[in-house]
Design a protein around this motif. Structure first.
Motif, PDB file in Angstrom:
ATOM      1  N   GLY A   1      -2.842  17.482  -3.963  1.00  0.00           N
ATOM      2  CA  GLY A   1      -3.163  17.142  -5.341  1.00  0.00           C
ATOM      3  C   GLY A   1      -2.637  18.151  -6.345  1.00  0.00           C
ATOM      4  N   ASN A   2      -2.421  19.396  -5.917  1.00  0.00           N
ATOM      5  CA  ASN A   2      -1.978  20.452  -6.833  1.00  0.00           C
ATOM      6  C   ASN A   2      -0.520  20.851  -6.649  1.00  0.00           C
ATOM      7  OD1 ASN A   2      -4.479  21.854  -8.412  1.00  0.00           O
ATOM      8  ND2 ASN A   2      -5.162  20.903  -6.509  1.00  0.00           N
ATOM      9  N   PHE A   3      -0.026  20.834  -5.412  1.00  0.00           N
ATOM     10  CA  PHE A   3       1.363  21.220  -5.148  1.00  0.00           C
ATOM     11  C   PHE A   3       2.285  20.021  -4.975  1.00  0.00           C
ATOM     12  CE2 PHE A   3      -0.586  25.117  -2.849  1.00  0.00           C
ATOM     13  CZ  PHE A   3      -0.709  25.794  -4.049  1.00  0.00           C
ATOM     14  N   GLY A   4       1.705  18.848  -4.693  1.00  0.00           N
ATOM     15  CA  GLY A   4       2.515  17.692  -4.320  1.00  0.00           C
ATOM     16  C   GLY A   4       2.625  17.608  -2.809  1.00  0.00           C
ATOM     17  N   ASP A   5       2.883  16.418  -2.278  1.00  0.00           N
ATOM     18  CA  ASP A   5       2.877  16.276  -0.815  1.00  0.00           C
ATOM     19  C   ASP A   5       4.055  16.968  -0.149  1.00  0.00           C
ATOM     20  OD1 ASP A   5       4.546  14.453  -2.006  1.00  0.00           O
ATOM     21  OD2 ASP A   5       4.005  12.784  -0.703  1.00  0.00           O
TER      22      ASP A   5
END
Length: 348
Positions: free
Chosen positions: A193-197
């Motif tokens: 949710g914060n770094f991207g998958d």
């Protein structure tokens, strides 16, 4: 002489009356001991050992018994929904719930919780409570880097971010399997949710070759670092503090680029005014130093959400950064993220 005799006799009778009254009071106290003035019914997903400590200490302090019913998340939500359509004069329904923020949010979405606000919970930061006061976080447990102190003396720079940890090619790493514990899988979901998958799987792929063992329990990575079997562990702070209290050579590092945490909170389920007031008082007590002390005396070290408590003010990790985004992924999305980790990282 007769006058003195009468005075002595009168004094003796007064003393005897006082002693009789004291004995009566002691007997009355003995009869009332263990009989609470009020009882509350609470549903919880927490371990029985944790809630029994809270219940016993609260009853000792306030003479109010909180009877906890242990349930899993699905059972708890279903029980609340059943309660909502039951006749409280016939069926005993829950007065409150004590559980993780995800379960509390689900209960709130189903309109199963009664909003409450007090001077105590008003001081808690917004990221630890529901926007409409339907539940309040009482403590939280962040994911940290747990480093063996002997290893710390051997290295020049300490990894302080997730990327630095992934790029450290020498450190042996302990971690709990993402499939084994909610705290562990929650970390991956919040990283996504914060770094991207893509970035998250890149970090996890960098960590994977140096993982000593994907543990099944949250305590094992901490034990591995404490025993020197791992150099750095990705672990919950509560378990790390517990081992440090037992003199294991460990140091806590808070990831500078943010970390996840499990929030434990309370929500009021009853609409009965008398029970509502009693449940709100118990919720406020959970935000107090008394609750934290009772837990710590029994080896449970969580971080208080209440900035007015001594436990909060003396917390050493003032530089703790929590992830800002806490996305509500569906069960299908969570399954797909875990499946991708299994295929692309762990068993690639």
């Amino acid at each position: 002489m007769r006058r003195y005799t009468i005075l002595l006799l009168t004094g003796f009778m007064l003393i005897l009356a006082a002693l009789s009254g004291a004995a009566f009071t002691v007997d009355a106290d003995k009869k009332n001991f263990g009989v609470p003035s009020q009882e509350l019914l609470a549903y919880t997903t927490l371990p029985a050992e944790t809630v029994s400590i809270l219940s016993e200490n609260y009853e000792r302090e306030k003479n109010i018994r909180v009877n906890f019913v242990p349930l899993n998340q699905k059972e708890l939500i279903q029980k609340l929904r059943d309660d909502a359509v039951s006749d409280p004069t016939v069926v005993k329904t829950a007065d409150l719930i004590l559980t993780d923020s995800k379960t509390l949010s689900t209960a709130a979405d189903f309109d199963l919780l009664t909003p409450y606000i007090s001077e105590t919970n008003d001081a808690v930061k917004n990221n630890f409570k529901d926007a409409y006061d339907r539940w309040i976080g009482v403590w939280y447990d962040p994911i940290i880097f747990c480093i063996n102190r002997d290893y710390l003396r051997q290295i020049r720079s300490i990894p302080t971010t997730w990327e630095e940890l992934a790029e450290d090619t020498k450190a042996r790493i302990g971690i709990t399997d993402f499939l084994a514990a909610d705290a562990s899988s929650n970390l991956m979901f919040q990283m996504i949710g914060n770094f991207g998958d893509d970035k998250t799987y890149e970090i996890l792929s960098g960590i994977h070759p140096r993982v000593v063992q994907y543990a099944k329990y949250l305590s094992n990575p901490v034990r591995q670092s404490g025993m020197g079997e791992a150099d750095i562990s990705i672990a919950v702070e509560s378990e790390t503090l517990r081992y440090m209290q037992n003199h294991y050579p460990l140091k806590i590092i808070y990831p500078e680029d943010g970390t996840a945490c499990i929030i434990t909170g309370v929500g009021i389920a009853t609409t009965d005014k008398k029970k509502n007031l009693a449940a709100a008082k118990f919720a406020d007590w959970l935000l107090s130093d008394d609750a934290q002390i009772s837990l710590q005396k029994n080896g449970f070290y969580f971080l208080s959400t209440n900035p007015q408590t001594l436990a909060y003010k003396t917390f050493a990790g003032k530089n703790l950064v929590l992830f800002k985004n806490n996305p509500k992924f569906t069960e299908q999305q969570r399954h797909e993220f875990l499946d991708r980790w299994v295929k692309d990282v762990r068993f690639k």
